[in-house]
Design an enzyme around this catalytic site. Structure first.
Site, PDB file in Angstrom:
ATOM      1  CB  CYS A 140      -4.165  -1.539   4.559  1.00  0.00           C
ATOM      2  SG  CYS A 140      -3.042  -1.606   5.984  1.00  0.00           S
ATOM      3  CD  GLU A 182      -2.443   1.180   2.824  1.00  0.00           C
ATOM      4  OE1 GLU A 182      -3.498   1.824   2.937  1.00  0.00           O
ATOM      5  OE2 GLU A 182      -1.939   0.521   3.749  1.00  0.00           O
ATOM      6  CE  LYS A 222      -7.111   1.635   4.096  1.00  0.00           C
ATOM      7  NZ  LYS A 222      -5.827   2.001   4.753  1.00  0.00           N
TER       8      LYS A 222
END
Length: 257
Positions: free
Chosen positions: A147, A40, A110
């Protein structure tokens, strides 16, 4: 299908990071890997300056991604990572990119921002609002997450119920008490409960744990890196996936929408 998972320490200089990524792409392609998963936020990082992700953010059509797209033109491998892109209000978006042969195959902002363990990602980043589309690589259907998304089983289940057979997760998993345990436990759980393969790539270095890994549909770790920069290769098998799903048909039995 052969795949690769790579980890490295992201530097402050985007040009250094682009060079590292291009090298990893070339190495993965040379070994006939069809998928390369990287960490990431690979554009730039300064562990002493939490605002650097905003200062260093580049648009999708900026020079960082432009270099990677050019380098990928002659490569068959699909590469997945995230980078920060400028957003409204002086913030950035944490955008997952999948690219192959000079083209962007998908983007995903995200959804779940890491406002936990004394960190506030939302101070710098605007949250996404929609699930990513699925991606097809050879005969595998791929779902992507980023993540902190790993801690939300609803997301992985939604992707699996849409058809994902392989879950991919770029991450920068912070060090801390029991954090390596959380990382392995959660990746194995997401794979097992959804009978999916899972590939999770973590940035390594002084702040993040590394420990990238590949998990099979029964929750078994079949490949794993340590704490240092590393490129790991393994094979995933569609026949094994089908056999597991026949023996353990949890996706068929699930009655909750």
């Amino acid at each position: 299908m052969k795949l690769a998972v790579g980890q490295f320490q992201v530097s402050r200089d985007w040009q250094d990071n682009a060079s590292t990524i291009i090298t990893l792409m070339q190495q993965a392609n040379a070994q006939a890997a069809r998928l390369l998963v990287l960490p990431e936020a690979v554009l730039a990082r300064d562990n002493q300056d939490s605002h650097w992700v905003i200062n260093a953010a580049q648009p999708i059509d900026g020079p960082f991604l432009g270099q990677l797209l050019i380098a990928s033109q002659t490569l068959a491998v699909t590469t997945i990572f995230t980078m920060h892109v400028p957003a409204e209000g002086g913030k950035a978006r944490n955008v997952l990119i999948a690219l192959r042969q000079g083209e962007i195959l998908l983007t995903y902002d995200k959804i779940h921002l890491y406002d936990a363990f004394t960190v506030r990602e939302s101070d710098n980043v605007v949250a996404g609002e929609t699930l990513p589309p699925l991606l097809h690589i050879d005969d595998f259907t791929v779902g992507v997450m980023t993540c902190y998304d790993l801690r939300f089983p609803e997301m992985a289940r939604a992707l699996a119920r849409q058809g994902a057979e392989l879950l991919v997760l770029p991450a920068a998993w912070l060090k801390g008490p029991n954090k390596e345990l959380h990382w392995e436990l959660l990746t194995r759980a997401r794979a097992l409960e959804n009978t999916c393969y899972m590939v999770a790539s973590g940035e390594c270095g002084p702040k993040n744990i590394g420990h990238s890994l590949v998990v099979d549909p029964l929750g078994l770790v079949i490949a794993q890196a340590g704490e240092r920069p590393q490129l790991v290769f393994t094979e995933i098998d569609k026949a094994h996936l089908s056999a597991v799903r026949e023996q353990l048909p949890v996706l068929q039995h699930c009655r909750l929408l």
